[in-house]
Design an enzyme around this catalytic site. Structure first.
Site, short mmCIF file in Angstrom:
data_model
loop_
_atom_site.label_atom_id
_atom_site.label_comp_id
_atom_site.label_asym_id
_atom_site.label_seq_id
_atom_site.Cartn_x
_atom_site.Cartn_y
_atom_site.Cartn_z
N ASP A 117 -3.33 -67.11 43.66
CA ASP A 117 -3.11 -68.49 43.22
C ASP A 117 -1.73 -68.68 42.62
O ASP A 117 -1.14 -69.75 42.70
CB ASP A 117 -4.17 -68.88 42.18
CG ASP A 117 -5.53 -69.11 42.82
OD1 ASP A 117 -5.59 -69.13 44.07
OD2 ASP A 117 -6.51 -69.27 42.10
N CYS A 164 1.86 -73.64 55.54
CA CYS A 164 1.11 -73.42 54.30
C CYS A 164 0.71 -74.81 53.84
O CYS A 164 0.06 -75.53 54.59
CB CYS A 164 1.95 -72.65 53.28
SG CYS A 164 3.66 -73.19 53.14
N SER A 165 1.12 -75.23 52.66
CA SER A 165 0.85 -76.59 52.23
C SER A 165 2.07 -77.47 52.52
O SER A 165 2.00 -78.45 53.24
CB SER A 165 0.49 -76.65 50.75
OG SER A 165 0.10 -77.95 50.38
N ALA A 166 3.22 -77.07 51.95
CA ALA A 166 4.45 -77.82 52.18
C ALA A 166 5.20 -77.35 53.42
O ALA A 166 6.03 -78.06 53.96
CB ALA A 166 5.36 -77.71 50.96
N GLY A 167 4.90 -76.12 53.86
CA GLY A 167 5.57 -75.60 55.04
C GLY A 167 6.93 -75.01 54.76
O GLY A 167 7.78 -74.93 55.66
N ILE A 168 7.16 -74.57 53.52
CA ILE A 168 8.48 -73.99 53.19
C ILE A 168 8.38 -72.66 52.45
O ILE A 168 9.16 -71.75 52.70
CB ILE A 168 9.34 -74.98 52.38
CG1 ILE A 168 8.59 -75.45 51.13
CG2 ILE A 168 9.74 -76.17 53.23
CD1 ILE A 168 9.43 -76.36 50.21
N GLY A 169 7.41 -72.52 51.53
CA GLY A 169 7.33 -71.33 50.70
C GLY A 169 6.74 -70.12 51.42
O GLY A 169 7.45 -69.24 51.90
N ARG A 170 5.42 -70.06 51.50
CA ARG A 170 4.77 -68.95 52.19
C ARG A 170 5.13 -68.95 53.67
O ARG A 170 5.24 -67.89 54.29
CB ARG A 170 3.25 -69.07 52.02
CG ARG A 170 2.80 -69.08 50.57
CD ARG A 170 1.30 -69.27 50.46
NE ARG A 170 0.92 -69.70 49.13
CZ ARG A 170 -0.34 -69.90 48.73
NH1 ARG A 170 -1.33 -69.70 49.59
NH2 ARG A 170 -0.60 -70.28 47.51
N GLN A 197 10.70 -70.92 48.86
CA GLN A 197 10.70 -71.95 47.82
C GLN A 197 10.94 -71.38 46.43
O GLN A 197 11.49 -72.06 45.56
CB GLN A 197 9.34 -72.67 47.87
CG GLN A 197 9.23 -73.93 47.07
CD GLN A 197 7.87 -74.58 47.24
OE1 GLN A 197 6.97 -73.99 47.83
NE2 GLN A 197 7.73 -75.80 46.75
#
Length: 684
Positions: free
Chosen positions: A557, A602-608, A646
């Protein structure tokens, strides 16, 4: 005497002195200028082009033919090859070959090639075309294997790439069927001349990334209906009523037109002429009232070319010709190429295309550039800099402003399609969907192409679909022929929705979005990830495809995984699945050997998402050449998907994970990173 005039004189002297053929027509300044322009006034290359041009046209019978006589007359009327009235953003003329109109069993190569060069010669009368070159579109939409002629395709491309006095700017192969493999053998012809980056296979939506929509016909996502009849009328008139050659910008040697009653059956090189001034409106396959009179009047009163004292009509004038030839409504063609629609101004000379543009295994933007290091050097660097040193390095990267625009993402109709208001989609690398219901914003999805290791557009980095964008998501998967989806988040985390449930997680269940039905065939649950095999059906066409959905579920998390083992195993298995699915397609897949883009979100498409892609690229490179460039890879990814990687911990994780991978594969015997987390802020 100017340098260009000197070059023209030297070209003519070289050609005339090297020819032993007494019947060969003398080279004029106009002919010389065309070939010099095509090779940027490099005299030896222009001479070589001329000699190759002569050889091809003599060998293929491309001199001295009459467009009014069958079989050429019938061939021209098919409309399989035509010159479009508009131009690309740089001013290049646009040639279109429509594959489904070609029947190899009913026409010879000689006749088809005559039809091609006859029209190209007319297009090349334009000074703009001589200067800006040519874009060649090979439209395979709805074509069948029986329409494809490998030898003819090879002859056309050989002519254009090395035997015709117009620079070939791009070759755009549109909607290549999965059986289409032979063209990639042809495209290898371009590799030797470093033209690889000019050859693209694109879907119809992606075509507008290369050519403005107002220069494309409706069936190719544009704004006008092709009027081939009027173009042929222009060809007949142009070849009947013109000086032998039009000179483009050679100064005081420009010639005056004094042969308006002379008909020329071919241009570009040695030509044969007939002394008739026929203009038959029926030749184009139908009567156009008043064509002869009105067109003639229009031509006689037409503006003079700025580069010549001769009355001159270029392909940019066809819209006006059409109106003069009988009141046919045509789209307005801009005479200035600086006023195309907004979207066309966003693209560079070589904008993104589908992954299948990469036909060579070394087609890569992740080659030897940057600062690659061996794995031992990476370990040493990580040990010396410590965690804080890597965090500072990441901070420097993050501090740089995004290098690109977000115009489409900010359009009023598109704002609600973005999951996060501060995570937008670059214009220059965005995935363009097919346009629906005449809505220009319906081509938008918050997704960007990202290059992989030795593969252009290996990935699609995108946000987790919203309920309102799930249909767009599946449209993207379908249009890009994607086989594998990698999801690096859970649907819910810490009580917050991170992504829409755009597929059914239960075997046998299905969900529908628009014309797509997604049925879950099988589910495999592991400790760290879940794999769902999906069957995607296009209800409109009844076509069914398989898509493999890989969801990584053990990302904590907060922060990053303590060990990279689970992520590395997940990445390896997903990559193996992609290879397996590409292999199962066999000859049905004609694109890059590694297959279509892998969708990663992922969620935003940048971090993971950025972390997964960085690791995949660096691992691929490490396995191939024994070195990697994590910093350079992150910078490259961020140039295509803004803000990728990110958090600083994700940047650090990429370094540790690559080292862990090298240890697990015995690419590294040991790695002493003791004290890595304990280095103080001043440590380097």
């Amino acid at each position: 005497m100017s340098s260009q005039e000197t070059a023209v004189k030297q070209f003519i002297d070289l050609i005339n002195s090297s020819s032993n053929d007494p019947n060969r027509k003398a080279v004029t300044p106009a002919i010389a200028t065309k070939f010099l322009l095509a090779r940027k006034f490099d005299i030896p290359r222009a001479v070589a082009l001329f000699e190759q041009h002569e050889q091809i046209r003599q060998r293929e019978g491309l001199y001295g033919f009459d467009p009014h006589v069958d079989p050429l007359r019938t061939e021209l009327e098919t409309g399989k090859f035509t010159i479009l009235p508009g131009r690309d953003g740089s001013g290049a003329a646009i040639a279109l070959f429509t594959a489904n109109l070609h029947y190899p069993m009913t026409v010879t190569h000689k006749t088809t090639l005559q039809g091609v060069v006859y029209q190209l010669d007319v297009a090349l009368q334009s000074a703009d075309t001589q200067k800006a070159g040519l874009v060649f579109i090979y439209d395979m939409s709805t074509s069948k294997y029986s329409n494809f002629d490998y030898d003819l395709s090879q002859k056309i491309l050989t002519l254009l790439k090395g035997g015709y006095p117009a620079r070939l700017k791009k070759v755009l192969i549109v909607t290549a069927p999965l059986w289409f493999k032979a063209p990639f053998k042809i495209l290898r012809l371009f590799v030797r001349e470093k033209l690889r980056e000019r050859v693209f296979t694109v879907s119809i939506p992606q075509l507008s990334l290369h050519v403005p929509r107002d220069s494309l016909p409706v069936r190719l996502g544009g704004t006008f209906e092709i009027d081939h009849s009027s173009w042929l009328l222009h060809c007949y008139k142009s070849m009947t009523n013109r000086e032998d050659e039009i000179i483009a910008g050679v100064g005081p040697q420009q010639q005056q037109s004094n042969s308006s009653a002379q008909a020329t059956t071919m241009g570009s090189g040695g030509t044969s002429t007939v002394t008739t001034a026929i203009l038959d409106p029926h030749l184009a396959g139908g009567t156009i009232p008043g064509a002869t009179t009105d067109l003639a009047e229009y031509v006689s009163g037409h503006r003079r070319s700025p580069s010549s004292n001769v009355d001159h009509i270029g392909v940019e004038d066809i819209a006006d010709l059409t109106a003069a030839a009988g009141g046919v409504h045509h789209h307005h063609v801009h005479h200035s190429h600086h006023h195309h629609n907004t979207s066309s101004e966003l693209w560079s000379e070589n904008p993104p295309s589908s992954a299948s543009s990469g036909f060579s295994d070394d087609d890569s933007l992740a080659g030897a550039e940057g600062d690659p290091k061996t794995i031992e050097q990476i370990v040493q660097m990580v040990r010396e800099r410590g965690k804080q040193g890597l965090i500072r390095e990441y901070a420097e990267i993050k501090a740089r402003a995004p290098d690109g625009t977000f115009t489409h993402a900010k359009l009023r109709n598109n704002l609600a399609k973005n999951r996060y208001t501060d995570v937008l989609c670059y214009d220059h690398s965005r995935v363009v969907l097919s346009q629906e219901d005449d809505d220009p914003t319906s081509d938008y999805i918050n997704a960007n192409f990202v290059d992989g290791y030795k593969q252009k557009n290996a990935y699609i980095s995108t946000q987790g679909p919203l309920p309102k964008t799930s249909y767009d998501f599946w449209r993207m998967v379908w249009e890009q022929h994607c086989l594998v989806i990698v999801m690096t988040t859970r649907v819910m985390e810490r009580g917050r929705v991170k992504c829409g449930q755009y597929w059914e997680p239960v075997e046998g269940a299905f969900v529908e979005y628009g014309c797509f039905q997604i049925r879950t065939i099988a589910v495999e649950s592991n400790e760290d990830y879940t794999v769902a095999e999906l069957e995607v059906k296009n209800i409109k066409t009844d076509e069914v495809r398989c898509v493999s959905h890989w969801q990584f579920t053990s990302w904590p998390d907060y922060g990053v995984p303590a060990s990279a083992h689970a992520m590395l195993n997940f990445l390896q298995r997903a990559r193996e699945k992609q290879a397996e699915m590409v292999k199962s397609l066999g000859d049905l897949w004609a694109g890059h050997p590694r297959g279509p883009p892998i969708v990663v979100h992922c969620s935003a498409g940048i971090g993971r998402t950025g972390t997964f892609i960085t690791l995949d690229i660096c691992i691929s490179r490490l396995e191939d050449v024994g070195s990697a460039d994590i910093k350079g890879t992150v910078e490259k990814i961020r140039s295509q998907r803004a803000y990728s990687i990110q958090m600083p911990d994700q940047y650090v994780f990429c370094h540790l994970a690559l080292i862990e991978y090298a240890l697990s594969r015995s690419l590294l015997q040991s790695a002493d990173l003791s004290g890595f987390d304990d280095r103080d802020d001043d440590s380097e």
